[in-house]
Design an enzyme around this catalytic site. Sequence first.
Site, PDB file in Angstrom:
ATOM      1  N   ILE A 139       0.776  -1.396  -0.084  1.00  0.00           N
ATOM      2  CA  ILE A 139      -0.232  -0.020   0.253  1.00  0.00           C
ATOM      3  C   ILE A 139       0.763   1.292   0.514  1.00  0.00           C
ATOM      4  O   ILE A 139       0.496   2.010  -0.185  1.00  0.00           O
ATOM      5  CB  ILE A 139      -0.947  -0.176   1.239  1.00  0.00           C
ATOM      6  CG1 ILE A 139      -2.071  -1.678   1.344  1.00  0.00           C
ATOM      7  CG2 ILE A 139      -1.301   1.228   1.363  1.00  0.00           C
ATOM      8  CD1 ILE A 139      -2.801  -1.864   2.435  1.00  0.00           C
ATOM      9  N   TYR A 166      -1.286  -7.915  16.523  1.00  0.00           N
ATOM     10  CA  TYR A 166      -1.408  -6.694  15.878  1.00  0.00           C
ATOM     11  C   TYR A 166      -2.366  -5.940  16.480  1.00  0.00           C
ATOM     12  O   TYR A 166      -2.806  -4.731  15.946  1.00  0.00           O
ATOM     13  CB  TYR A 166      -1.938  -7.300  14.617  1.00  0.00           C
ATOM     14  CG  TYR A 166      -1.769  -7.118  13.145  1.00  0.00           C
ATOM     15  CD1 TYR A 166      -1.165  -6.042  12.416  1.00  0.00           C
ATOM     16  CD2 TYR A 166      -3.177  -6.863  12.688  1.00  0.00           C
ATOM     17  CE1 TYR A 166      -1.312  -5.354  11.559  1.00  0.00           C
ATOM     18  CE2 TYR A 166      -3.159  -5.782  11.835  1.00  0.00           C
ATOM     19  CZ  TYR A 166      -2.743  -5.205  10.972  1.00  0.00           C
ATOM     20  OH  TYR A 166      -2.266  -4.702  10.034  1.00  0.00           O
ATOM     21  N   LYS A 201      -3.161  -1.386  16.586  1.00  0.00           N
ATOM     22  CA  LYS A 201      -3.659  -0.685  15.714  1.00  0.00           C
ATOM     23  C   LYS A 201      -5.162  -0.022  16.459  1.00  0.00           C
ATOM     24  O   LYS A 201      -5.209   0.863  15.792  1.00  0.00           O
ATOM     25  CB  LYS A 201      -4.864  -1.634  14.713  1.00  0.00           C
ATOM     26  CG  LYS A 201      -3.084  -1.699  13.673  1.00  0.00           C
ATOM     27  CD  LYS A 201      -2.041  -1.232  12.943  1.00  0.00           C
ATOM     28  CE  LYS A 201      -1.810  -1.848  11.668  1.00  0.00           C
ATOM     29  NZ  LYS A 201      -0.965  -0.521  10.818  1.00  0.00           N
ATOM     30  N   THR A 253      -1.377  -7.588  -0.586  1.00  0.00           N
ATOM     31  CA  THR A 253      -0.355  -7.587  -0.554  1.00  0.00           C
ATOM     32  C   THR A 253       0.562  -8.742   0.132  1.00  0.00           C
ATOM     33  O   THR A 253       0.096  -9.531   1.084  1.00  0.00           O
ATOM     34  CB  THR A 253       0.378  -5.916   0.394  1.00  0.00           C
ATOM     35  OG1 THR A 253       0.045  -6.495   1.730  1.00  0.00           O
ATOM     36  CG2 THR A 253      -1.106  -4.969   0.247  1.00  0.00           C
TER      37      THR A 253
HETATM   38  N1  LIG Z   1      -2.766  -5.710   3.736  1.00  0.00           N
HETATM   39  C1  LIG Z   1      -3.733  -5.312   4.377  1.00  0.00           C
HETATM   40  O1  LIG Z   1      -4.914  -6.123   4.320  1.00  0.00           O
HETATM   41  C2  LIG Z   1      -4.355  -4.544   5.154  1.00  0.00           C
HETATM   42  C3  LIG Z   1      -5.000  -4.348   6.010  1.00  0.00           C
HETATM   43  C4  LIG Z   1      -5.224  -3.275   7.393  1.00  0.00           C
HETATM   44  C5  LIG Z   1      -3.951  -2.139   7.145  1.00  0.00           C
HETATM   45  N2  LIG Z   1      -3.019  -2.700   6.955  1.00  0.00           N
HETATM   46  C6  LIG Z   1      -2.091  -1.614   7.207  1.00  0.00           C
HETATM   47  O2  LIG Z   1      -1.683  -1.151   6.313  1.00  0.00           O
HETATM   48  C7  LIG Z   1       0.105  -1.038   6.188  1.00  0.00           C
HETATM   49  C8  LIG Z   1       0.608  -1.157   4.715  1.00  0.00           C
HETATM   50  O3  LIG Z   1       0.793  -2.673   5.314  1.00  0.00           O
HETATM   51  P1  LIG Z   1       1.123  -3.766   3.650  1.00  0.00           P
HETATM   52  O4  LIG Z   1      -0.216  -4.650   3.096  1.00  0.00           O
HETATM   53  O5  LIG Z   1       1.587  -3.054   1.946  1.00  0.00           O
HETATM   54  O6  LIG Z   1       1.892  -4.146   3.734  1.00  0.00           O
HETATM   55  P2  LIG Z   1       3.232  -4.904   3.236  1.00  0.00           P
HETATM   56  O7  LIG Z   1       2.915  -5.093   1.403  1.00  0.00           O
HETATM   57  O8  LIG Z   1       4.241  -5.938   3.790  1.00  0.00           O
HETATM   58  O9  LIG Z   1       4.475  -3.440   2.875  1.00  0.00           O
HETATM   59  C9  LIG Z   1       4.254  -2.767   4.590  1.00  0.00           C
HETATM   60  C10 LIG Z   1       6.009  -1.701   4.371  1.00  0.00           C
HETATM   61  O10 LIG Z   1       6.520  -1.768   5.933  1.00  0.00           O
HETATM   62  C11 LIG Z   1       7.835  -1.796   5.465  1.00  0.00           C
HETATM   63  N3  LIG Z   1       8.247  -2.523   7.095  1.00  0.00           N
HETATM   64  C12 LIG Z   1       8.059  -3.634   7.352  1.00  0.00           C
HETATM   65  N4  LIG Z   1       8.609  -3.975   8.523  1.00  0.00           N
HETATM   66  C13 LIG Z   1       9.666  -2.622   8.587  1.00  0.00           C
HETATM   67  C14 LIG Z   1      10.466  -2.648   9.556  1.00  0.00           C
HETATM   68  N5  LIG Z   1      10.977  -2.950  10.995  1.00  0.00           N
HETATM   69  N6  LIG Z   1      10.985  -1.172   8.964  1.00  0.00           N
HETATM   70  C15 LIG Z   1      10.939  -0.196   8.918  1.00  0.00           C
HETATM   71  N7  LIG Z   1       9.957  -1.083   7.442  1.00  0.00           N
HETATM   72  C16 LIG Z   1       9.531  -2.200   7.236  1.00  0.00           C
HETATM   73  C17 LIG Z   1       8.088  -3.300   4.222  1.00  0.00           C
HETATM   74  O11 LIG Z   1       9.465  -3.112   4.308  1.00  0.00           O
HETATM   75  P3  LIG Z   1      10.043  -3.535   3.344  1.00  0.00           P
HETATM   76  O12 LIG Z   1       9.916  -3.784   1.490  1.00  0.00           O
HETATM   77  O13 LIG Z   1      11.583  -4.487   2.955  1.00  0.00           O
HETATM   78  O14 LIG Z   1       9.447  -5.407   3.383  1.00  0.00           O
HETATM   79  C18 LIG Z   1       6.630  -2.763   3.379  1.00  0.00           C
HETATM   80  O15 LIG Z   1       7.880  -1.601   2.800  1.00  0.00           O
HETATM   81  C19 LIG Z   1       0.208  -0.919   7.950  1.00  0.00           C
HETATM   82  O16 LIG Z   1       0.330  -0.771   8.452  1.00  0.00           O
HETATM   83  C20 LIG Z   1      -0.880  -2.520   7.475  1.00  0.00           C
HETATM   84  O17 LIG Z   1      -1.042  -2.740   9.246  1.00  0.00           O
HETATM   85  C21 LIG Z   1      -2.924  -3.667   6.116  1.00  0.00           C
END
Ligand SMILES: NC(=O)c1ccc[n+]([C@@H]2O[C@H](COP(=O)([O-])OP(=O)(O)OC[C@H]3O[C@@H](n4cnc5c(N)ncnc54)[C@H](OP(=O)(O)O)[C@@H]3O)[C@@H](O)[C@H]2O)c1
Length: 288
Positions: A15, A166, A170, A204
């Site tokens: 995202i 988690y 949140k 993702t």
């Molecule tokens: N996907 C969903 O359905 C969903 C639903 C509700 C909320 N969310 C929230 O949306 C946000 C983005 O999630 P996403 O789905 O896009 O996840 P994602 O594809 O796993 O991307 C997560 C991002 O955070 C970075 N990250 C992870 N651990 C880190 C660390 N220790 N230090 C610095 N950066 C770090 C990752 O870096 P790398 O590229 O190095 O891995 C990546 O850029 C999160 O806060 C998640 O909780 C997601």
Amino acid sequence: MADKIILITGATDGIGKATAMALAKAGHTVIIHGRNEKKAEAVKQEIMAETGNDKIDLLIADLLSLADTRKAIDLFTSRYKRLDVLINNAGAFFNKVRETTAEGLEKTITLNLFAPFLLMQSLLGVLQKSPAARIINVSSAMHKRGGKPDFTDFQLEKTYKPDRAYGLSKLYLIWITRYFAKQLKENGINNVTVNACHPGAVATNFGQDADKGFFINMIFKIALRFMDKVEDGARTSIYLATAPEVQGISGEFFGSREKIEKADDKYYSTQHEQLVWDYCASIVKPYL
Ligand SMILES: NC(=O)c1ccc[n+]([C@@H]2O[C@H](COP(=O)([O-])OP(=O)(O)OC[C@H]3O[C@@H](n4cnc5c(N)ncnc54)[C@H](OP(=O)(O)O)[C@@H]3O)[C@@H](O)[C@H]2O)c1
């Protein structure tokens, strides 16, 4: 303002990356935060090539280290005198066994709560330099699924489960968003707003690599097929970062369709909110 300075954490994938791409396309200065320099550089090149925008910068920090986060904040403030939008997007779902960081803190709460708290607090000075700054904290509908908070066991030494950690991280992120919005208002800081949001259920890498236990691993894999595209997941963050109609709105929780929603208030009280705020403040104090 046509050219906002926008810092997005976790902009190297999912995202965050889609949010960075769209905001770069709109012509803004976008600072891509990542933990892996090589991956972040590749994302920067990809965004510049696809958008033609060369105002793309990098900020590298492992947000599981508050010391590293602090260093990145200092680097940011040495390069930029103003910040218009901070999107606390980075987040993760961890393993079934509780793990701690090198600083001795539970990982989920550190990445999803303490790091955004530290970023909000430490970047307030540069945010105040903006005519109208916005902080966006990416929370989740899973804030409803953490169970009953136990403020004597904040870092879940006794009752750790990955979904509980988690969900609570949140939920608390929504509470500190509200609290911070009130604090800004009380202190007469009217040019900085802060809101939380849920991006939807988005396909993702999120949680895919963690060993969450057989059952939850399977649910995560199957769910991918029915989830929104990453560009849809970025919609609310993009909206909150740029939409004129959001101007002045603060302390709210926005759903995945850009509408204000009611966060789950089952365990909410102003005392609980204060407890969470004070706990976060005590943890990040050495890094402020
Ligand atoms: N996907 C969903 O359905 C969903 C639903 C509700 C909320 N969310 C929230 O949306 C946000 C983005 O999630 P996403 O789905 O896009 O996840 P994602 O594809 O796993 O991307 C997560 C991002 O955070 C970075 N990250 C992870 N651990 C880190 C660390 N220790 N230090 C610095 N950066 C770090 C990752 O870096 P790398 O590229 O190095 O891995 C990546 O850029 C999160 O806060 C998640 O909780 C997601």
